[in-house]
Design a protein around this motif. Structure first.
Motif, PDB file in Angstrom:
ATOM      1  N   LEU A  31       0.782  -1.305  -0.014  1.00 29.19           N
ATOM      2  CA  LEU A  31       0.025  -0.019  -0.104  1.00 29.19           C
ATOM      3  C   LEU A  31       0.913   1.193   0.029  1.00 29.19           C
ATOM      4  CD1 LEU A  31      -2.556  -0.917   2.650  1.00 29.19           C
ATOM      5  CD2 LEU A  31      -2.828  -1.073   0.234  1.00 29.19           C
ATOM      6  N   SER A  32       0.104   2.225  -0.340  1.00 30.37           N
ATOM      7  CA  SER A  32       0.725   3.703  -0.058  1.00 30.37           C
ATOM      8  C   SER A  32       0.895   4.166   1.218  1.00 30.37           C
ATOM      9  CB  SER A  32       0.174   4.604  -1.091  1.00 30.37           C
ATOM     10  OG  SER A  32      -0.854   5.065  -0.454  1.00 30.37           O
ATOM     11  N   LEU A  33       2.060   4.812   1.359  1.00 27.36           N
ATOM     12  CA  LEU A  33       2.337   5.511   2.786  1.00 27.36           C
ATOM     13  C   LEU A  33       1.045   6.006   3.108  1.00 27.36           C
ATOM     14  CD1 LEU A  33       4.162   5.572   5.321  1.00 27.36           C
ATOM     15  CD2 LEU A  33       5.135   7.693   3.844  1.00 27.36           C
ATOM     16  N   SER A  50      -3.112  11.601  -5.685  1.00 23.60           N
ATOM     17  CA  SER A  50      -2.346  11.124  -6.806  1.00 23.60           C
ATOM     18  C   SER A  50      -1.094  11.890  -6.914  1.00 23.60           C
ATOM     19  CB  SER A  50      -3.068  11.026  -8.172  1.00 23.60           C
ATOM     20  OG  SER A  50      -4.196  12.101  -8.100  1.00 23.60           O
ATOM     21  N   GLY A  51      -0.562  12.507  -6.338  1.00 23.19           N
ATOM     22  CA  GLY A  51       0.690  13.246  -6.283  1.00 23.19           C
ATOM     23  C   GLY A  51       0.420  14.776  -7.011  1.00 23.19           C
ATOM     24  N   TYR A  52      -0.623  15.414  -7.108  1.00 21.16           N
ATOM     25  CA  TYR A  52      -0.814  16.555  -8.028  1.00 21.16           C
ATOM     26  C   TYR A  52      -0.907  17.540  -6.869  1.00 21.16           C
ATOM     27  CZ  TYR A  52      -1.768  13.825 -11.936  1.00 21.16           C
ATOM     28  OH  TYR A  52      -1.957  12.673 -12.958  1.00 21.16           O
ATOM     29  N   ILE A  65      12.139   4.629   0.661  1.00 21.62           N
ATOM     30  CA  ILE A  65      10.822   4.583   0.173  1.00 21.62           C
ATOM     31  C   ILE A  65      10.917   4.593  -1.414  1.00 21.62           C
ATOM     32  CG2 ILE A  65       9.809   5.954   1.848  1.00 21.62           C
ATOM     33  CD1 ILE A  65      10.114   7.822  -1.210  1.00 21.62           C
ATOM     34  N   TYR A  66      10.052   3.877  -1.896  1.00 12.28           N
ATOM     35  CA  TYR A  66       9.871   3.903  -3.359  1.00 12.28           C
ATOM     36  C   TYR A  66       8.720   4.742  -3.654  1.00 12.28           C
ATOM     37  CZ  TYR A  66       8.434   1.685  -7.898  1.00 12.28           C
ATOM     38  OH  TYR A  66       8.260   1.583  -9.325  1.00 12.28           O
ATOM     39  N   GLN A  67       9.248   5.397  -4.603  1.00 17.47           N
ATOM     40  CA  GLN A  67       8.237   6.633  -5.342  1.00 17.47           C
ATOM     41  C   GLN A  67       7.579   5.866  -6.641  1.00 17.47           C
ATOM     42  OE1 GLN A  67       9.370  10.708  -5.520  1.00 17.47           O
ATOM     43  NE2 GLN A  67       7.649  11.124  -7.083  1.00 17.47           N
ATOM     44  N   PHE A  68       6.536   5.134  -6.479  1.00 15.82           N
ATOM     45  CA  PHE A  68       6.006   4.503  -7.644  1.00 15.82           C
ATOM     46  C   PHE A  68       5.156   5.454  -8.704  1.00 15.82           C
ATOM     47  CE2 PHE A  68       2.521   4.384  -4.357  1.00 15.82           C
ATOM     48  CZ  PHE A  68       1.627   4.760  -4.904  1.00 15.82           C
ATOM     49  N   GLN A  69       4.912   6.677  -8.473  1.00 15.57           N
ATOM     50  CA  GLN A  69       4.470   7.438  -9.594  1.00 15.57           C
ATOM     51  C   GLN A  69       5.106   8.862  -9.173  1.00 15.57           C
ATOM     52  OE1 GLN A  69       0.258   7.927  -9.224  1.00 15.57           O
ATOM     53  NE2 GLN A  69       0.010   9.568 -10.379  1.00 15.57           N
ATOM     54  N   THR A  70       5.354   9.506 -10.419  1.00 22.85           N
ATOM     55  CA  THR A  70       5.889  10.799 -10.457  1.00 22.85           C
ATOM     56  C   THR A  70       4.972  11.911 -10.169  1.00 22.85           C
ATOM     57  OG1 THR A  70       5.912  10.811 -12.796  1.00 22.85           O
ATOM     58  CG2 THR A  70       7.946  10.888 -11.894  1.00 22.85           C
ATOM     59  N   SER A  71       5.359  12.915  -9.484  1.00 18.77           N
ATOM     60  CA  SER A  71       4.392  13.930  -8.939  1.00 18.77           C
ATOM     61  C   SER A  71       4.795  15.107  -9.553  1.00 18.77           C
ATOM     62  CB  SER A  71       4.435  13.969  -7.376  1.00 18.77           C
ATOM     63  OG  SER A  71       5.659  14.309  -7.071  1.00 18.77           O
ATOM     64  N   ILE A  72       3.806  15.921  -9.733  1.00 19.81           N
ATOM     65  CA  ILE A  72       3.954  17.429 -10.369  1.00 19.81           C
ATOM     66  C   ILE A  72       3.963  18.533  -9.137  1.00 19.81           C
ATOM     67  CG2 ILE A  72       3.586  18.034 -12.764  1.00 19.81           C
ATOM     68  CD1 ILE A  72       0.529  17.270 -12.450  1.00 19.81           C
ATOM     69  N   LEU A  81       5.815  12.865  -0.758  1.00 19.38           N
ATOM     70  CA  LEU A  81       4.600  12.921  -0.819  1.00 19.38           C
ATOM     71  C   LEU A  81       3.999  11.327  -0.534  1.00 19.38           C
ATOM     72  CD1 LEU A  81       3.895  14.749  -4.130  1.00 19.38           C
ATOM     73  CD2 LEU A  81       3.675  15.475  -1.728  1.00 19.38           C
ATOM     74  N   ALA A  82       3.237  11.203   0.713  1.00 18.60           N
ATOM     75  CA  ALA A  82       2.854   9.728   0.992  1.00 18.60           C
ATOM     76  C   ALA A  82       1.853   9.288   0.223  1.00 18.60           C
ATOM     77  CB  ALA A  82       1.939  10.221   2.544  1.00 18.60           C
ATOM     78  N   CYS A  83       1.324   9.974  -0.656  1.00 18.95           N
ATOM     79  CA  CYS A  83       0.230   9.168  -1.541  1.00 18.95           C
ATOM     80  C   CYS A  83       0.642   8.339  -2.704  1.00 18.95           C
ATOM     81  CB  CYS A  83      -0.653  10.234  -2.132  1.00 18.95           C
ATOM     82  SG  CYS A  83      -0.073  11.506  -3.303  1.00 18.95           S
ATOM     83  N   VAL A  84       2.039   8.670  -3.055  1.00 15.51           N
ATOM     84  CA  VAL A  84       2.745   8.181  -4.243  1.00 15.51           C
ATOM     85  C   VAL A  84       4.030   7.511  -3.643  1.00 15.51           C
ATOM     86  CG1 VAL A  84       1.712   9.656  -6.104  1.00 15.51           C
ATOM     87  CG2 VAL A  84       4.023  10.301  -4.665  1.00 15.51           C
ATOM     88  N   CYS A  85       4.160   7.104  -2.494  1.00 15.68           N
ATOM     89  CA  CYS A  85       5.459   6.367  -1.785  1.00 15.68           C
ATOM     90  C   CYS A  85       4.957   5.036  -1.240  1.00 15.68           C
ATOM     91  CB  CYS A  85       6.004   7.306  -0.948  1.00 15.68           C
ATOM     92  SG  CYS A  85       6.892   8.610  -1.569  1.00 15.68           S
ATOM     93  N   GLN A  86       5.991   4.040  -1.411  1.00 14.37           N
ATOM     94  CA  GLN A  86       5.676   2.863  -0.684  1.00 14.37           C
ATOM     95  C   GLN A  86       6.888   2.764   0.242  1.00 14.37           C
ATOM     96  OE1 GLN A  86       5.374  -0.050  -3.670  1.00 14.37           O
ATOM     97  NE2 GLN A  86       3.161  -0.090  -3.464  1.00 14.37           N
TER      98      GLN A  86
END
Length: 95
Positions: A31-33, A50-52, A65-72, A81-86
């Motif tokens: 899950l995400s953080l 979602s990282g926006y 941590i692993y950032q599974f999605q790039t954020s803007i 950003l807790a929403c896009v990290c594991q």
């Protein structure tokens, strides 16, 4: 000893949040953080999930941590950003 029936302990991670320790179950590692923090009833501000927007930024003191999605969203160095990290290891964060 029968090795087929031997249960190996899976490694649990520990998240230290503002002097509180959370013990993460193996199935929660995917899950995400942000979702982990919400499951453990840690109050964190978030909006888009979602990282926006950047509203769920938290300070990572140590850990991997692993950032599974790039954020803007623009965030300061040392923040994530807790929403896009594991989580990938034991971590310490400050909200």
């Amino acid at each position: 000893m029968n090795l087929k029936n031997f249960n190996y302990k899976k490694k649990n991670y520990i998240i230290q949040v503002n002097n509180r320790k959370l013990y993460i179950k193996p199935e929660e590692k995917k899950l995400s953080l942000l979702k982990i923090l919400l499951i453990h009833r840690i109050n964190i501000f978030y909006q888009c999930n979602s990282g926006y927007c950047g509203s769920c930024n938290i300070k990572l003191i140590y850990g991997t941590i692993y950032q599974f999605q790039t954020s803007i969203a623009c965030i300061q160095p040392g923040y994530i950003l807790a929403c896009v990290c594991q989580i990938q290891s034991n971590i310490k964060i400050q909200i």
